[in-house]
Design a protein around this motif. Structure first.
Motif, short mmCIF file in Angstrom:
data_model
loop_
_atom_site.label_atom_id
_atom_site.label_comp_id
_atom_site.label_asym_id
_atom_site.label_seq_id
_atom_site.Cartn_x
_atom_site.Cartn_y
_atom_site.Cartn_z
N ALA A 85 49.80 -68.26 -64.47
CA ALA A 85 48.34 -69.01 -64.87
C ALA A 85 47.73 -68.16 -65.99
O ALA A 85 48.08 -67.01 -66.42
CB ALA A 85 47.22 -68.85 -63.70
N ASP A 86 47.01 -68.91 -67.11
CA ASP A 86 46.68 -68.26 -68.20
C ASP A 86 45.53 -66.94 -67.78
O ASP A 86 45.02 -67.24 -66.75
CB ASP A 86 45.60 -69.37 -68.78
N PRO A 87 45.59 -65.99 -68.66
CA PRO A 87 44.92 -64.74 -68.05
C PRO A 87 43.40 -65.27 -67.87
O PRO A 87 42.79 -64.58 -66.96
CB PRO A 87 44.89 -63.91 -69.30
N PHE A 88 42.93 -66.13 -68.68
CA PHE A 88 41.31 -66.50 -68.41
C PHE A 88 41.32 -67.16 -67.06
O PHE A 88 40.12 -66.84 -66.30
CB PHE A 88 41.02 -67.62 -69.62
N LEU A 89 42.06 -67.72 -66.66
CA LEU A 89 42.31 -68.36 -65.26
C LEU A 89 42.42 -67.59 -64.12
O LEU A 89 41.71 -67.49 -63.11
CB LEU A 89 43.08 -69.41 -65.13
N VAL A 90 43.10 -66.40 -64.46
CA VAL A 90 43.34 -65.34 -63.67
C VAL A 90 42.08 -64.62 -63.35
O VAL A 90 41.38 -64.32 -62.03
CB VAL A 90 44.49 -64.53 -63.74
N GLU A 91 41.43 -64.43 -64.52
CA GLU A 91 40.11 -63.69 -64.67
C GLU A 91 39.03 -64.65 -63.76
O GLU A 91 38.06 -63.88 -63.08
CB GLU A 91 39.66 -63.47 -65.94
N MET A 92 39.22 -65.79 -63.70
CA MET A 92 38.41 -66.46 -63.07
C MET A 92 38.36 -66.44 -61.57
O MET A 92 37.37 -66.51 -60.94
CB MET A 92 38.47 -68.16 -63.60
N LEU A 93 39.71 -66.62 -61.25
CA LEU A 93 39.92 -66.50 -59.75
C LEU A 93 39.46 -64.91 -59.29
O LEU A 93 38.73 -64.77 -58.27
CB LEU A 93 41.46 -66.40 -59.39
N ASN A 94 39.58 -63.81 -60.10
CA ASN A 94 39.13 -62.57 -59.65
C ASN A 94 38.00 -62.47 -59.65
O ASN A 94 37.21 -61.98 -58.80
CB ASN A 94 39.83 -61.55 -60.81
N ALA A 95 36.90 -63.06 -60.27
CA ALA A 95 35.76 -63.30 -60.25
C ALA A 95 34.98 -64.05 -58.98
O ALA A 95 34.09 -63.92 -58.80
CB ALA A 95 35.11 -63.91 -61.67
N GLY A 96 35.95 -64.85 -58.52
CA GLY A 96 35.53 -65.69 -57.48
C GLY A 96 35.04 -67.26 -57.93
O GLY A 96 34.43 -68.02 -57.15
N GLY A 97 35.72 -67.55 -59.27
CA GLY A 97 35.21 -68.84 -59.44
C GLY A 97 34.53 -68.94 -60.90
O GLY A 97 34.26 -67.95 -61.25
N LEU A 98 34.26 -70.16 -61.29
CA LEU A 98 33.81 -70.17 -62.61
C LEU A 98 32.26 -69.78 -62.50
O LEU A 98 31.99 -69.08 -63.62
CB LEU A 98 33.88 -71.76 -63.19
N ILE A 99 31.44 -70.34 -61.69
CA ILE A 99 30.06 -69.82 -61.55
C ILE A 99 29.86 -68.38 -61.34
O ILE A 99 29.03 -67.87 -62.26
CB ILE A 99 29.38 -70.97 -60.57
N ALA A 100 30.97 -67.77 -60.51
CA ALA A 100 30.65 -66.38 -60.67
C ALA A 100 31.10 -65.52 -62.02
O ALA A 100 30.56 -64.73 -62.44
CB ALA A 100 31.37 -65.85 -59.63
N LEU A 101 32.01 -66.27 -62.67
CA LEU A 101 32.58 -65.39 -63.82
C LEU A 101 31.46 -65.79 -64.93
O LEU A 101 30.94 -64.91 -65.64
CB LEU A 101 34.00 -66.34 -64.39
N ALA A 102 30.90 -66.91 -65.06
CA ALA A 102 29.83 -67.30 -65.96
C ALA A 102 28.55 -66.19 -65.55
O ALA A 102 27.94 -65.91 -66.59
CB ALA A 102 29.23 -68.67 -65.80
N ALA A 103 28.35 -65.83 -64.44
CA ALA A 103 27.35 -64.95 -64.09
C ALA A 103 27.53 -63.51 -64.56
O ALA A 103 26.66 -62.76 -65.18
CB ALA A 103 26.95 -64.88 -62.77
N GLN A 104 29.07 -63.16 -64.34
CA GLN A 104 29.50 -61.70 -64.60
C GLN A 104 29.59 -61.48 -66.29
O GLN A 104 29.18 -60.28 -66.58
CB GLN A 104 30.72 -61.50 -64.17
N ARG A 105 30.09 -62.59 -66.90
CA ARG A 105 30.27 -62.58 -68.38
C ARG A 105 29.43 -63.30 -69.06
O ARG A 105 29.80 -64.51 -69.67
CB ARG A 105 31.82 -62.79 -68.56
N THR A 106 27.95 -63.05 -68.99
CA THR A 106 27.09 -64.20 -69.84
C THR A 106 27.20 -64.09 -71.26
O THR A 106 26.76 -65.41 -71.50
CB THR A 106 25.56 -63.33 -69.54
N GLU A 107 27.89 -63.35 -71.87
CA GLU A 107 28.00 -63.76 -73.28
C GLU A 107 29.04 -65.00 -73.27
O GLU A 107 29.31 -65.45 -74.62
CB GLU A 107 28.84 -62.49 -74.00
N LEU A 108 29.82 -65.27 -72.46
CA LEU A 108 30.67 -66.34 -72.49
C LEU A 108 29.98 -67.60 -72.84
O LEU A 108 30.68 -68.42 -73.70
CB LEU A 108 31.51 -66.46 -71.12
#
Lengths: 165, 422
Positions: A140-163
């Motif tokens: 999987a693309d590293p961005f998607l692995v990061e998304m999984l590790n964060a717990g999904g897209l919404i969690a990722l957007a909350a963790q990395r607000t600059e995105l």
């Protein structure tokens, strides 16, 4: 990101309509999860165990793009899903809702239903524990692995607000 | 760069993008229907709950319902409606037509826009030269509504060039269905599919529409026809008209990863048989299968062109007594056109039944459930078992001409071969 579990095997071109049939779309998630893929394998929703692995053929999850199909599949408790190929909206939704997915060409000939399977999403490697045979695919693309590790897209957007801001 | 790359580069503030890169891009329009709006709302309220800065970006159309048949469905529509009102999201309520047709006819989609939506046929807006992609509820709730952005992997472009002249009796829908069978479902997975070539260039807008529509079954992420004079003339007829310049591709597919060329002169009228859209067969091979239902409607059907084709087939004939022929206009505008052209009365008197503008029998939410052993032939875009009532019922997909001919024959039939004269 590694998983090991018993495999449930399905065929090619399975639409989301067979993951969640039209008649259950207005039902709560617990009800949808009890009927996932029942037309194709009535045992699956009844006997699936936490951590089991779903294996499918080509273009898995085609048809409707609604995330309820991936959410209902995740709600069965499976660890991850491995397919020859995925329909793209389904693949995207898997990562957004936190269900690990991996594309492996030849996966359907590597395993039979009930075999124990070891899956590494990050390296794209799959091993049939009984036979010791291994296959590799595109991880999987590293961005998607990061998304999984964060717990999904919404969690990722909350963790990395600059995105997205 | 290909058109998809140009649009994604512009929307992500870059000079260029490469296939395979992940970009965060501005989204111009979010399209939701009554089966996806409340799911997006649920995620939004539980997990996001911020103000929506540009609610006019989002449009919701109730298209799977024209009037809720159960209390549970009435509650779903009510919650959709209340959520749209709470944030100021544009709502087209029951009776406005199919999501995609209503969005276009009401001026919500224009060339060069990035359009997203949960409906898997969202890529159809590539017919106007928009870059349109289906995303899931979590993208809509998590990034599109609060930030006006979404993540995208830049797709590789596959150009499909269509040459030649169709045979008499072969329609654009036959050609689109044929391509799915010929290329194979999922074979263009993740690609941006560019439809080009003399056949496409010479096709009117609503025939072009059917190609990006069917690309979904090829697995494409998005699909488009490069905007040209046909596109612009059509867009000028829409509310808001043509504003600004529409984006241009290079017209030659120089940067396409692959080019596939086909001669449409090979194509005969087809039926896509269950269980999947790629299972296409020439009509004579399935002729004789009794159909209890025939329907014009769905994402690709219910166009005025479909209704005219049906009226032509039914001129001087009647719908067969064992078959019910449903006609579902794709928008209020199409119903008005049919009324002005006298087609409403003509088809009514031939035995067809008119339904309100909507998505018709798609998923049997408001109509179109079938009992085991029943069959429908329609202009819908999906034929997967279990979508219309019983998993033992069958859905066949075909052109409006073949659907109407089958309604007359009471069984799957070619136009011009069988009928019940008045």
């Amino acid at each position: 990101m590694r998983f090991e579990g018993s495999c449930w095997k399905f065929g090619d071109n399975i639409p989301t309509d067979r993951l969640v049939k039209s008649k259950y779309v207005f039902e709560p998630m617990e009800v949808m999860a009890k009927h996932v893929l029942e037309d194709l394998d009535p045992d699956f929703p009844l006997n699936v165990q936490p951590g089991d692995i779903v294996v499918a053929g080509k273009h898995f999850g085609q048809s409707s793009g609604r995330a309820i199909a991936t959410k209902a599949l995740k709600a069965t408790g499976i660890g991850c899903v491995v397919a020859e190929t995925f329909a793209r909206t389904f693949y995207r939704n898997c990562f957004e809702v936190g269900l690990p997915a991996l594309e492996i060409k030849g996966i359907t000939s590597l395993v039979n239903g009930g075999d124990r399977l070891r899956v590494d999403i990050t390296t794209g490697k799959v091993t049939n524990v009984a036979t010791g045979k291994t296959l590799s695919g595109e991880p999987a693309d590293p961005f998607l692995v990061e998304m999984l590790n964060a717990g999904g897209l919404i969690a990722l957007a909350a963790q990395r607000t600059e995105l997205f801001q | 760069m290909n058109l998809a790359e140009k649009i994604l580069a512009k929307a992500s503030g870059r000079r260029s993008v490469e296939p395979g890169e992940i970009v965060i891009a501005h989204v111009d329009r979010l399209l939701m229907h009554d089966l996806s709006g409340y799911l997006t709302a649920d995620v939004y309220e539980r997990k996001v709950g911020r103000p929506i800065p540009d609610p006019e970006r989002a449009v919701m159309v109730f298209d799977h319902h024209f009037s809720p048949p159960t209390e549970k469905q009435a509650e779903v529509l009510k919650s959709n409606r209340e959520w749209a009102r709470k944030y100021g999201i544009t709502l087209l309520d029951c009776g406005n037509g199919n999501l995609h047709h209503a969005a276009v006819r009401n001026g919500f989609v224009k060339p060069g826009m990035i359009v997203v939506g949960s409906d898997s046929h969202t890529p159809v807006h590539g017919a106007l030269g928009a870059l349109a992609m289906a995303l899931g509820n979590d993208s809509h709730a998590g990034t599109v509504l609060p930030y006006g952005k979404a993540w995208f992997k830049v797709p590789e472009t596959v150009r499909i060039e269509l040459h030649g002249t169709p045979r008499p009796g072969t329609t654009a829908r036959d050609i689109a269905l044929w391509l799915v069978g010929e290329i194979g479902e999922g074979e263009l997975n993740y690609a941006a599919v560019e439809f080009a070539g003399p056949y496409i260039k010479e096709s009117p807008f609503w025939d072009r529409w059917l190609f990006p529509l069917l690309c979904v079954d090829l697995g494409a992420k998005c699909s488009y026809v490069e905007p040209d004079e046909v596109t612009e003339a059509f867009v000028r007829t829409l509310p808001g008209g043509l504003s600004g310049e529409s984006p241009r591709g290079d017209g030659a597919g120089r940067d396409a990863g692959r080019v596939l060329r086909y001669d449409v002169g090979e194509v005969v009228p087809l039926v896509a048989c269950p269980p999947t859209v790629g299972n296409t067969k020439p009509v004579p091979e399935v002729a004789g299968r009794p159909v209890q239902w025939a329907e014009l409607g769905g994402h690709g059907g219910g166009r005025i062109e479909d209704i005219r084709a049906a009226a032509e087939v039914l001129a001087g004939r009647k719908v067969h007594p064992r078959t019910r022929f449903n006609i579902v206009p794709s928008s209020r505008q199409v119903f008005a056109e049919a009324a002005r052209e006298g087609l409403v009365l003509a088809l009514h008197e031939a035995g067809a039944t008119w339904f309100p503008p909507s998505t018709g029998s798609n998923q049997a939410i408001n109509m179109g459930a079938m009992a085991s052993g029943e069959a429908m032939i329609s202009t819908h875009s999906r034929n997967f078992p279990g979508r219309n009532g019983s998993s033992e019922a069958e859905m066949y997909l075909a052109s409006a001409t073949t659907v109407a001919a089958s309604a007359v024959a009471g069984e799957i039939a070619c136009h011009g071969t069988k009928g019940s004269p008045e």
